[in-house]
Design a protein around this motif. Structure first.
Motif, PDB file in Angstrom:
ATOM      1  N   LEU A  91      55.855   5.319  30.111  1.00 44.50           N
ATOM      2  CA  LEU A  91      56.562   5.418  28.844  1.00 44.50           C
ATOM      3  C   LEU A  91      55.639   5.107  27.666  1.00 44.50           C
ATOM      4  N   LEU A  92      54.683   4.201  27.853  1.00 47.79           N
ATOM      5  CA  LEU A  92      53.696   3.944  26.802  1.00 47.79           C
ATOM      6  C   LEU A  92      52.902   5.198  26.484  1.00 47.79           C
ATOM      7  N   VAL A  93      52.462   5.871  27.542  1.00 52.58           N
ATOM      8  CA  VAL A  93      51.733   7.134  27.351  1.00 52.58           C
ATOM      9  C   VAL A  93      52.637   8.170  26.706  1.00 52.58           C
ATOM     10  N   TYR A  94      53.892   8.234  27.142  1.00 55.20           N
ATOM     11  CA  TYR A  94      54.847   9.208  26.628  1.00 55.20           C
ATOM     12  C   TYR A  94      55.115   8.996  25.143  1.00 55.20           C
TER      13      TYR A  94
ATOM     14  N   THR B 119      54.121  -0.153  21.845  1.00 54.60           N
ATOM     15  CA  THR B 119      54.047  -1.394  22.607  1.00 54.60           C
ATOM     16  C   THR B 119      55.249  -2.286  22.331  1.00 54.60           C
ATOM     17  N   ASN B 120      55.631  -2.400  21.078  1.00 58.03           N
ATOM     18  CA  ASN B 120      56.795  -3.222  20.727  1.00 58.03           C
ATOM     19  C   ASN B 120      58.085  -2.666  21.318  1.00 58.03           C
TER      20      ASN B 120
ATOM     21  N   GLN C 168      48.874  -5.636  30.784  1.00 61.84           N
ATOM     22  CA  GLN C 168      49.405  -4.417  31.381  1.00 61.84           C
ATOM     23  C   GLN C 168      49.741  -3.368  30.328  1.00 61.84           C
ATOM     24  N   ASN C 169      49.991  -3.794  29.101  1.00 62.19           N
ATOM     25  CA  ASN C 169      50.223  -2.831  28.023  1.00 62.19           C
ATOM     26  C   ASN C 169      48.913  -2.214  27.538  1.00 62.19           C
ATOM     27  N   TYR C 170      47.953  -3.060  27.214  1.00 62.98           N
ATOM     28  CA  TYR C 170      46.742  -2.561  26.567  1.00 62.98           C
ATOM     29  C   TYR C 170      45.735  -1.962  27.529  1.00 62.98           C
ATOM     30  N   VAL C 171      45.903  -2.198  28.833  1.00 68.81           N
ATOM     31  CA  VAL C 171      45.000  -1.536  29.772  1.00 68.81           C
ATOM     32  C   VAL C 171      45.213  -0.028  29.745  1.00 68.81           C
ATOM     33  N   ILE C 172      46.409   0.407  29.371  1.00 71.40           N
ATOM     34  CA  ILE C 172      46.687   1.840  29.260  1.00 71.40           C
ATOM     35  C   ILE C 172      45.825   2.447  28.161  1.00 71.40           C
ATOM     36  N   PHE C 173      45.742   1.777  27.028  1.00 69.64           N
ATOM     37  CA  PHE C 173      44.963   2.301  25.906  1.00 69.64           C
ATOM     38  C   PHE C 173      43.464   2.132  26.143  1.00 69.64           C
TER      39      PHE C 173
ATOM     40  N   ARG D 132      40.628  13.310  36.804  1.00 67.07           N
ATOM     41  CA  ARG D 132      40.579  12.089  36.012  1.00 67.07           C
ATOM     42  C   ARG D 132      41.793  11.230  36.331  1.00 67.07           C
ATOM     43  N   ILE D 133      41.561   9.944  36.479  1.00 68.83           N
ATOM     44  CA  ILE D 133      42.638   9.020  36.809  1.00 68.83           C
ATOM     45  C   ILE D 133      43.608   8.942  35.633  1.00 68.83           C
ATOM     46  N   PRO D 134      44.899   9.150  35.856  1.00 62.76           N
ATOM     47  CA  PRO D 134      45.870   8.998  34.756  1.00 62.76           C
ATOM     48  C   PRO D 134      45.860   7.562  34.229  1.00 62.76           C
ATOM     49  N   PRO D 135      45.947   7.380  32.916  1.00 58.21           N
ATOM     50  CA  PRO D 135      45.882   6.018  32.357  1.00 58.21           C
ATOM     51  C   PRO D 135      46.924   5.068  32.931  1.00 58.21           C
ATOM     52  N   ALA D 136      48.135   5.568  33.142  1.00 60.81           N
ATOM     53  CA  ALA D 136      49.204   4.689  33.629  1.00 60.81           C
ATOM     54  C   ALA D 136      49.016   4.275  35.078  1.00 60.81           C
ATOM     55  N   SER D 137      48.121   4.949  35.803  1.00 62.52           N
ATOM     56  CA  SER D 137      47.932   4.638  37.217  1.00 62.52           C
ATOM     57  C   SER D 137      47.238   3.301  37.438  1.00 62.52           C
TER      58      SER D 137
END
Length: 511
Positions: free
Chosen positions: A43-46, A59-60, A283-288, A303-308
């Motif tokens: 959902l963060l990526v979305y 993030t909020n 866990q939030n900012y590792v996506i970015f 390429r590894i998806p960010p959320a993975s």
């Protein structure tokens, strides 16, 4: 005698489905977790790539969403125990959870339900969501919140209800059920009944209803100001069955001691809430971080998806639990001569210490990623963010693995601690304590991020222009202070337990 007959009749008409109901209950728990916790990272990526929201806004939203899902368990538990029962609550919540996922799916599948594609443009040039699109999305979040609020507090208790606690096979079934849940969902619950000796108290009102006979608590000197609620005055009227006519004016010792049980765990609850902020933020900012790292594997185009990257904490927990249970725990039992190896508070303290190390490692990796992005050739530009660093995204795995280890040590020990500190008739409240703490962590994380974002440029949209490593160092300092507070609380608990055990021994000797 009539009460005993009623309880026996009630027990006879109960239908215990036993192990046959377990696939449905565990499956329901699995799908709910996949729908909320499992999709949070995606959902963060979305929200950032499809809805074109800013990093801090997305993030909020996720923090508030996760916090409300956990905080809503209090309302769900209240409605279940007071009005609807666990079965009806689970049915209604499951339908709501399904509708929530359906709405989120439609928001992605229907082009009118999300903003137009932006491409690799600057974030400022991307068209944001309309009011209708955002409303539709938030309806999906709201339905998921309702589903989580009903499923989380009721599902595991409903599973334990499928076994007869008055028979040996039933008690074994309950134990097996919790062991299964522990392995599948890494929830460290060990069924133990509190064996508390009854101490006489003449001056206080000592009525105990039949619903709480199995969990009767002894009187304690702690929080003595609460004892005023159990002091009977001439104005207080008593019913024929011995209960207070006005329960708002006169409480029993049992009720007062139950409140004391909750107050005793509050200091540890506060420490656990502050601890979990580090897990939420990482866990939030590792996506970015993954967005602006080299996620290519070898010479392949994959390429590894960010959320993975959020999978690695769960893998660590799944690997750690059997290793601890089968290898480390037997060794610790021989070394410490204790059944649990080390106490729950010791496990929590070790986990909190590792969380400090985790945040420091995260800061070091982020500093290296940013330095390479500014001094070495980059690998392109990600949508709405910035240049992609040549640092391999695999360097994010160690910090995520350690994050999972801290959860296995701290979070689940905290849950078991709450469970053991409360009597049997309060185990639903004890279970919801963990979720409420996680809710507080999510809200606190959102506030923390917003304050840092407004007072500095550390959390810039382009991580290469910000200083996320400074943010991680700041969280590490917060965790150091929290660890010191936790150690003081643990020392206080050890002192109080020693005093309680001494008084209990004296009471037994006198009797």
């Amino acid at each position: 005698m009539e009460k005993i007959d009623k309880e026996a009749t009630k027990s006879e008409i109960m239908r215990y489905r036993g192990i046959r109901a377990m696939p449905f209950i565990i499956g329901n728990e699995t799908f709910e977790k996949l729908g909320t916790i499992g999709s949070s990272s995606n959902l963060l990526v979305y929200l950032t790539s499809i809805f074109h929201l800013k990093t801090i806004t997305a993030t909020n939203i996720i923090n508030i969403f996760n916090g409300t899902c956990n905080f809503g368990t209090l309302l769900g538990a209240f409605l279940s125990d007071t009005y609807f029962g666990r079965y009806r609550t689970l049915g209604f919540a499951s339908v709501s959870s399904f509708l929530g996922m359906l709405v989120l799916t439609l928001s992605a599948a229907i082009s009118r339900m999300h903003p137009p594609v932006c491409g690799n443009q600057e974030a400022a040039s991307c068209v944001g969501p309309t009011t209708k699109q955002m409303t539709f999305l938030l309806i999906g979040f709201g339905l998921l919140v309702i589903g989580s609020s009903g499923i989380r507090p009721c599902n595991l208790a409903f599973g334990a209800d499928q076994f007869d606690p008055n028979t040996a096979p039933g008690r074994k079934g309950i134990s097996s059920f919790f062991n299964c849940v522990e392995q599948v969902f890494v929830a460290a619950f060990k069924k133990r009944h509190l064996q508390l000796a009854e101490q006489p108290c003449v001056a206080l009102f000592n009525y105990v209803s039949s619903d709480s006979l199995n969990s009767k608590l002894c009187y304690t000197d702690q929080f003595r100001f609460l004892n005023k609620a159990a002091i009977r005055t001439p104005e207080d009227e008593i019913n024929s069955d011995g209960s207070a006519a006005d329960p708002w004016r006169l409480c029993s010792i049992q009720q007062v001691e139950e409140v004391k049980c909750l107050l005793r765990v509050v200091p540890i609850w506060v420490a656990g809430t502050v601890y979990y902020v580090s897990v939420v933020q990482q866990q939030n900012y590792v996506i970015f971080q993954a967005f602006q790292s080299n996620r290519q594997l070898g010479h392949n185009h994959f390429r590894i998806p960010p959320a993975s990257f959020i999978v690695f904490p769960f893998l660590c927990i799944s690997i750690w639990l059997p290793i601890y249970d089968r290898i480390l725990l037997p060794w610790l039992r021989k070394f410490t001569r204790k059944e649990d190896g080390i106490t729950l508070l010791q496990k929590m303290g070790i986990g909190m210490f590792i969380s400090i190390i985790t945040m420091i490692i995260s800061a070091i990796v982020e500093d290296r990623r940013r330095s390479l992005a500014l001094t070495r050739p980059t690998l392109g530009i990600t949508q709405g963010k910035g240049a992609i660093s040549s640092l391999s995204g695999l360097w994010l795995i160690p910090q995520m693995t350690l994050s999972g280890l801290t959860e296995a040590l701290t979070l689940f020990s905290e849950s078991e601690f709450f469970y053991k500190q409360c009597p049997e008739n309060m185990r639903s409240i004890a279970g919801s304590f963990l979720f409420v703490g996680m809710a507080g962590s999510s809200y606190l994380s959102s506030l923390f991020s917003s304050v840092v974002h407004k007072t500095s440029n550390w959390l810039a949209e382009d991580l290469n222009k910000g200083r996320l490593d400074y943010f991680f160092y700041l969280i590490a300092v917060l965790q150091i202070l929290n660890l010191g507070y936790f150690l003081l609380c643990a020392k206080w608990y050890k002192y109080k337990e020693a005093g309680s055990n001494t008084k209990l021994s004296e009471s037994k000797e006198q009797s």
